[in-house]
Design an enzyme around this catalytic site. Structure first.
Site, PDB file in Angstrom:
ATOM      1  N   ASP A  86       0.875  -1.167   0.000  1.00 52.60           N
ATOM      2  CA  ASP A  86       0.000   0.000   0.000  1.00 52.60           C
ATOM      3  C   ASP A  86       0.914   1.220   0.000  1.00 52.60           C
ATOM      4  O   ASP A  86       1.955   1.231   0.662  1.00 52.60           O
ATOM      5  CB  ASP A  86      -0.903   0.016   1.232  1.00 52.60           C
ATOM      6  CG  ASP A  86      -1.796   1.240   1.233  1.00 52.60           C
ATOM      7  OD1 ASP A  86      -2.730   1.293   0.422  1.00 52.60           O
ATOM      8  OD2 ASP A  86      -1.535   2.174   2.027  1.00 52.60           O
ATOM      9  N   TYR A  87       0.525   2.266  -0.718  1.00 50.62           N
ATOM     10  CA  TYR A  87       1.438   3.394  -0.932  1.00 50.62           C
ATOM     11  C   TYR A  87       1.781   4.151   0.343  1.00 50.62           C
ATOM     12  O   TYR A  87       2.860   4.736   0.449  1.00 50.62           O
ATOM     13  CB  TYR A  87       0.840   4.340  -1.965  1.00 50.62           C
ATOM     14  CG  TYR A  87       1.808   4.740  -3.061  1.00 50.62           C
ATOM     15  CD1 TYR A  87       2.839   3.902  -3.473  1.00 50.62           C
ATOM     16  CD2 TYR A  87       1.685   5.959  -3.713  1.00 50.62           C
ATOM     17  CE1 TYR A  87       3.707   4.260  -4.488  1.00 50.62           C
ATOM     18  CE2 TYR A  87       2.550   6.336  -4.731  1.00 50.62           C
ATOM     19  CZ  TYR A  87       3.559   5.488  -5.116  1.00 50.62           C
ATOM     20  OH  TYR A  87       4.415   5.847  -6.125  1.00 50.62           O
TER      21      TYR A  87
ATOM     22  N   ARG B 204      -8.788  12.443   4.918  1.00 47.52           N
ATOM     23  CA  ARG B 204      -8.332  11.089   4.633  1.00 47.52           C
ATOM     24  C   ARG B 204      -9.397  10.053   5.008  1.00 47.52           C
ATOM     25  O   ARG B 204      -9.627   9.085   4.274  1.00 47.52           O
ATOM     26  CB  ARG B 204      -7.027  10.801   5.390  1.00 47.52           C
ATOM     27  CG  ARG B 204      -6.419   9.458   5.035  1.00 47.52           C
ATOM     28  CD  ARG B 204      -4.972   9.378   5.474  1.00 47.52           C
ATOM     29  NE  ARG B 204      -4.776   9.454   6.909  1.00 47.52           N
ATOM     30  CZ  ARG B 204      -4.134  10.443   7.538  1.00 47.52           C
ATOM     31  NH1 ARG B 204      -3.638  11.462   6.849  1.00 47.52           N
ATOM     32  NH2 ARG B 204      -3.989  10.424   8.845  1.00 47.52           N
TER      33      ARG B 204
END
Length: 225
Positions: free
Chosen positions: A12-13, A42
């Protein structure tokens, strides 16, 4: 040297890039509200991804990010100019890597481990951030779930990684940033490591990652030893 335990790591980035690196830009636009706004923004990104996945109404994740931004500003009764809006969105194209991430990726690369992403970020977002940080060459593939119009934790999203790598589930370690993503990847069948950057509690979902730490060092230990 012993061979690595896994042939590839799917990231995941946010394991690599700090999502809070947008805070200074948000603080510039909304003085005194930077961290609060960033967290709410977010959370709404993730929520919209979940809702669009459940209702099968996929959209480019940069558009999801924009919609989440607009909602958060309305919810917090804050206003911004079109120029400020674009500046805020561009912050998601120029994220800052975590201090240990680049060297960690180089260590994996030198060990012969293939490196890909399985991320909800759009291809544009993945590429822009990798190029801005000067690390695009460290990845074997910048894989976005937009390729099959899914979002994690849909099993089809994780399945993209196997299709791209041509490997079996037990040959790929998944590195999660969010507890929910660790749950999704583990449920899919990946050996899963949770890089818990924000020191959050374990999700109460009945499934845990195979390992966890707050930094990249624990992930390297999991993959290479």
């Amino acid at each position: 040297m012993a061979a690595p335990r896994f042939k590839a790591v799917a990231f995941d980035y946010f394991v690599i890039f700090n999502p809070n690196s947008v805070v200074p830009t948000v603080e510039k636009v909304f003085p005194g509200r930077g961290l609060e706004f960033t967290k709410a923004w977010r959370a709404k990104q993730f929520e919209y991804g979940f809702l669009r996945s459940i209702t099968n109404r996929h959209e480019d994740f940069f558009k999801v990010t924009e919609d989440a931004l607009t909602y958060t500003a309305e919810a917090m009764k804050l206003e911004f100019s079109p120029q400020a809006k674009q500046e805020l969105l561009n912050a998601y194209l120029t994220l800052t890597p975590w201090p240990d991430a680049i060297e960690g990726l180089k260590t994996l690369k030198a060990s012969g481990v293939r490196i890909i992403t399985i991320a909800n970020f759009s291809s544009k977002m993945l590429r822009a951030n990798a190029e801005h940080a000067g690390i695009a060459d460290l990845f074997d593939a910048l894989l976005s779930t937009e390729e099959n119009h899914t979002y994690k934790p849909d099993p089809r999203a994780y399945g993209l990684g196997l299709e791209r790598l041509g490997l079996k589930k037990d040959e790929v370690a998944f590195a999660a940033f969010g507890g929910w993503d660790a749950y999704g990847a583990k449920s899919f069948g990946f050996p899963t490591y949770w890089v818990n950057r924000f020191n959050l509690p374990v999700e109460k979902l009945g499934i845990s990652a195979d390992g966890t730490s707050h930094d990249f060092a624990g992930l390297l230990e999991f993959v290479l030893n």
